[in-house]
Design an enzyme around this catalytic site. Sequence first.
Site, PDB file in Angstrom:
ATOM      1  N   LYS A  58       0.855  -1.194   0.000  1.00  0.00           N
ATOM      2  CA  LYS A  58       0.000   0.000   0.000  1.00  0.00           C
ATOM      3  C   LYS A  58       0.884   1.235   0.000  1.00  0.00           C
ATOM      4  O   LYS A  58       1.717   1.408   0.887  1.00  0.00           O
ATOM      5  CB  LYS A  58      -0.886  -0.021   1.243  1.00  0.00           C
ATOM      6  CG  LYS A  58      -1.789   1.181   1.348  1.00  0.00           C
ATOM      7  CD  LYS A  58      -2.756   1.036   2.487  1.00  0.00           C
ATOM      8  CE  LYS A  58      -3.631   2.265   2.562  1.00  0.00           C
ATOM      9  NZ  LYS A  58      -4.710   2.109   3.496  1.00  0.00           N
ATOM     10  N   ASP A 157     -10.999   3.815  12.242  1.00  0.00           N
ATOM     11  CA  ASP A 157     -11.559   3.931  10.892  1.00  0.00           C
ATOM     12  C   ASP A 157     -12.209   2.606  10.473  1.00  0.00           C
ATOM     13  O   ASP A 157     -11.986   2.129   9.366  1.00  0.00           O
ATOM     14  CB  ASP A 157     -10.446   4.337   9.913  1.00  0.00           C
ATOM     15  CG  ASP A 157     -11.006   4.827   8.573  1.00  0.00           C
ATOM     16  OD1 ASP A 157     -12.224   5.124   8.498  1.00  0.00           O
ATOM     17  OD2 ASP A 157     -10.235   4.889   7.598  1.00  0.00           O
TER      18      ASP A 157
HETATM   19  N1  LIG Z   1      -4.028  -6.621   2.368  1.00  0.00           N
HETATM   20  C1  LIG Z   1      -4.830  -6.567   1.298  1.00  0.00           C
HETATM   21  N2  LIG Z   1      -5.042  -7.672   0.557  1.00  0.00           N
HETATM   22  C2  LIG Z   1      -5.843  -7.612  -0.524  1.00  0.00           C
HETATM   23  N3  LIG Z   1      -6.474  -6.501  -0.955  1.00  0.00           N
HETATM   24  C3  LIG Z   1      -6.301  -5.366  -0.245  1.00  0.00           C
HETATM   25  C4  LIG Z   1      -5.465  -5.332   0.896  1.00  0.00           C
HETATM   26  N4  LIG Z   1      -5.488  -4.062   1.379  1.00  0.00           N
HETATM   27  C5  LIG Z   1      -6.296  -3.361   0.568  1.00  0.00           C
HETATM   28  N5  LIG Z   1      -6.786  -4.110  -0.411  1.00  0.00           N
HETATM   29  C6  LIG Z   1      -7.699  -3.689  -1.511  1.00  0.00           C
HETATM   30  O1  LIG Z   1      -7.408  -2.359  -1.836  1.00  0.00           O
HETATM   31  C7  LIG Z   1      -8.560  -1.528  -1.714  1.00  0.00           C
HETATM   32  C8  LIG Z   1      -8.152  -0.158  -1.306  1.00  0.00           C
HETATM   33  O2  LIG Z   1      -7.707  -0.167   0.025  1.00  0.00           O
HETATM   34  P1  LIG Z   1      -7.436   1.187   0.781  1.00  0.00           P
HETATM   35  O3  LIG Z   1      -7.248   0.894   2.209  1.00  0.00           O
HETATM   36  O4  LIG Z   1      -6.333   1.899   0.102  1.00  0.00           O
HETATM   37  O5  LIG Z   1      -8.759   2.013   0.522  1.00  0.00           O
HETATM   38  P2  LIG Z   1     -10.023   2.362   1.415  1.00  0.00           P
HETATM   39  O6  LIG Z   1     -10.075   1.477   2.618  1.00  0.00           O
HETATM   40  O7  LIG Z   1     -11.212   2.336   0.527  1.00  0.00           O
HETATM   41  O8  LIG Z   1      -9.766   3.821   1.818  1.00  0.00           O
HETATM   42  P3  LIG Z   1      -8.867   4.386   2.989  1.00  0.00           P
HETATM   43  O9  LIG Z   1      -7.752   5.037   2.302  1.00  0.00           O
HETATM   44  O10 LIG Z   1      -9.761   5.312   3.698  1.00  0.00           O
HETATM   45  O11 LIG Z   1      -8.425   3.242   3.842  1.00  0.00           O
HETATM   46  C9  LIG Z   1      -9.446  -2.268  -0.718  1.00  0.00           C
HETATM   47  O12 LIG Z   1     -10.777  -1.936  -0.919  1.00  0.00           O
HETATM   48  C10 LIG Z   1      -9.146  -3.725  -1.061  1.00  0.00           C
HETATM   49  O13 LIG Z   1      -9.968  -4.117  -2.136  1.00  0.00           O
HETATM   50 MG   LIG Z   2      -8.553   1.005   3.764  1.00  0.00          MG
END
Ligand SMILES: Nc1ncnc2c1ncn2[C@@H]1O[C@H](COP(=O)(O)OP(=O)(O)OP(=O)(O)O)[C@@H](O)[C@H]1O
Ligand SMILES: [Mg+2]
Length: 450
Positions: A58, A157
């Site tokens: 990430k 969150d």
């Molecule tokens: N460890 C992981 N394994 C697989 N997919 C993941 C993982 N972490 C995140 N994702 C995928 O990436 C997407 C985006 O995650 P991210 O946390 O960046 O966004 P969010 O939760 O929608 O927003 P925020 O930035 O507020 O956390 C998630 O919705 C998921 O589908």
């Molecule tokens: Mg997230």
Amino acid sequence: MVEHTLAGPHAAQKPGSDEPPMPQKIGKYEILGLIGKGSCGFVYKGYDPYVRRDVAVKTCRGFSLDAAQDEESIKRGFFTEARAAGMLSHPHIVSLYDAGSEAGMNYLVMEFVDGDTLMPACARNAARLPLDRVVDIIFKCAKALDYSHSKGVLHRDIKPSNIMLTPDGVPKVMDFSVAEVNDPAVVEDVKRNAVGSPLYMSPEQVQRMKLEPASDLYSLGVVMYQLLTGETPYGGSDLLQLFANIRFAPVPDIEAKRPDLPRELSTLINRLLAKRVEQRYQSGRELGNDLLRIFERLKQADLNLSRRESRDSLRSLRFFDSFSDEQIGEILSASHLLTYAPGVPIVREGDIDGAFYLIARGSAEVRKGNALIGTLLKGDCFGEIGFLSSTRRIATVTAATQVLALRVSSTLLDQVSTDCQLRFYKIFTQTLIYRLSLSNAKLSAATAPV
Ligand SMILES: Nc1ncnc2c1ncn2[C@@H]1O[C@H](COP(=O)(O)OP(=O)(O)OP(=O)(O)O)[C@@H](O)[C@H]1O
Ligand SMILES: [Mg+2]
């Protein structure tokens, strides 16, 4: 030293896409594809060539290691997550493996979860998950939060996109991205910044007051409400209106939207969403205990329902005409109601199996060697010779359609009341006599001079 820059020579960009080019490597991790996009950056599927496992990488823009004035932010911001999440090791929390920074971009390396988030299950037009699934998911998240809270880490969150479901449906909480470690500097930092996702915020969070474990549990309550109804409890034309609703509007009556909800579950949700912290669950453990109790009751209700359905299937058979519901229940508890897919043998020629079968649904074929010698339909029974004398089966019976059959063994039948046994044996004998007389008639027809 930076190995590769994110927009370096290896980067590939999809034609016509406005996404930034996808790096081929971040740190030591090979980048295999983009899996998501969040508020601060991208999430990639990656591969750790040394440990040889898939990972999720990430990235987060906004802090730069190069800018000296941002160093404090790095410590308190992005790497707070690394520190907080790195302290946590739990089956229902996505593990954090590594954190790093390159070319002005910070990144976290986590366990790759090959599944989806809870978002699709929360969507308004999605098929609602069965109640026991919802209770189980929230129970596991409550356990995860109880654990993180016990380590002094608040999530802050909790929302559907921060809960992954493995392909087996096991939830894993992730993104302790604005988590608070027991560090006054961090608390101050978080107070100054708007954190969390508005729809899931507790009344104290929208007022930027100090958060407690009960604040995370409130957000989990919103997720639960949404899983059950496809809606969050409060909306609003703008953020201020939403915040006012979260603080002052009465908790909407979930039973109006889900009349099938057991009262204890709607009471639990009302408690999760109570306006005042002291009216809520104070710990994940306390919430988990209540959910477990409800889960067990739902399972019991399911069992009762399937017992009722089984009883109803037998009630429709002539064999049980003279049995009361209680006696059918007795027979059911001393026998097995089994389902056979088409083509599956129920008994095999030559086997020794002291059971008697009654077809409750479907049809089956009787074969001796390769020859088809009969068809059995709903209400027909077979295997009485084996039941009485435990001798070898003289034919094979195979399900022709999906078959539901009651399998009664003589040893199990000994466990039912004498009255029930007598009734069973009476009908059994009558059936046997009827079938013997049929066979006799067939035999005499076959041997009669033409
Ligand atoms: N460890 C992981 N394994 C697989 N997919 C993941 C993982 N972490 C995140 N994702 C995928 O990436 C997407 C985006 O995650 P991210 O946390 O960046 O966004 P969010 O939760 O929608 O927003 P925020 O930035 O507020 O956390 C998630 O919705 C998921 O589908
Ligand atoms: Mg997230």
